[in-house]
Design a protein around this motif. Sequence first.
Motif, short mmCIF file in Angstrom:
data_model
loop_
_atom_site.label_atom_id
_atom_site.label_comp_id
_atom_site.label_asym_id
_atom_site.label_seq_id
_atom_site.Cartn_x
_atom_site.Cartn_y
_atom_site.Cartn_z
N LEU A 134 17.52 17.80 4.79
CA LEU A 134 16.27 17.17 4.38
C LEU A 134 16.58 16.07 3.38
N ILE A 161 8.67 19.04 6.98
CA ILE A 161 8.85 20.47 6.73
C ILE A 161 7.82 21.32 7.49
N CYS A 195 10.53 17.94 -2.68
CA CYS A 195 10.17 19.01 -1.75
C CYS A 195 9.55 20.18 -2.50
N GLU A 225 7.02 25.18 0.35
CA GLU A 225 7.23 24.71 1.71
C GLU A 225 8.62 25.08 2.22
N ILE A 226 9.61 24.92 1.35
CA ILE A 226 10.98 25.28 1.73
C ILE A 226 11.06 26.78 2.01
N LEU A 270 9.66 27.50 5.34
CA LEU A 270 10.62 27.14 6.39
C LEU A 270 11.69 28.22 6.53
#
Length: 219
Positions: free
Chosen positions: A72, A80, A100, A104-105, A108
């Motif tokens: 990313l 994402i 980021c 959100e990470i 994922l």
Amino acid sequence: TWTSLLALAERGLPLKELDIDSIPNIPTTDIARRCSHALSCIRHLNTDDLYRNSQDANIVLPYMTGLTRVRLRYPCHSYIPLLTQHCNKLTKLSVYVETCSTKEILSLCRGNPLLQEVSYCEPCGITDTILIELIHACPHIHTLRFLYETTITDISILALSEHCPQLQSLDVRICKQVTEIAILQLLQQCRKLTRLEVSSSSLSWTQLDRNTQKRVIRW
């Protein structure tokens, strides 16, 4: 170009993996659909490829379902959620974007339980809570790298000791709240660990060369 990608897709070859330097700019969803088999065979993605090519991620990412490695980079707020929705085979994730969202990470990561390697190469706001959630979401994690300072403490290291016996490589050299007690516990529990990088503040002077700022342990 997208025309060659389309030609490759339409030849009906039993393609299993496609390794290309850069994702070409595919102009429409219809063309992306016609290229879908070729796109699904791409395993590695740098999001800066999409950014530099001005590629609309909404066009191509729904068809890149075979991705196993993602870097990313550059603005990736739209990337994402699309990766989370359409890609669930990731084994390696590298984050190079400071903006980021950790939520959100983490989302994922939850969508990719096969994840084995995670690297944060920009300031990321990782806390003990976030890291522990990551550990539970991805039970196959064996490599973790934090190249900017985080707020993680011994709580995270002890959680790694308990839940990640398969851990092979850990880089927490910038995590200055980690102490020697937790590091020694990690070494005792994670017998597959072959590389460990820690801050000098995490080890007593009796165990650390005064001329080095980090310690790398291999065995």
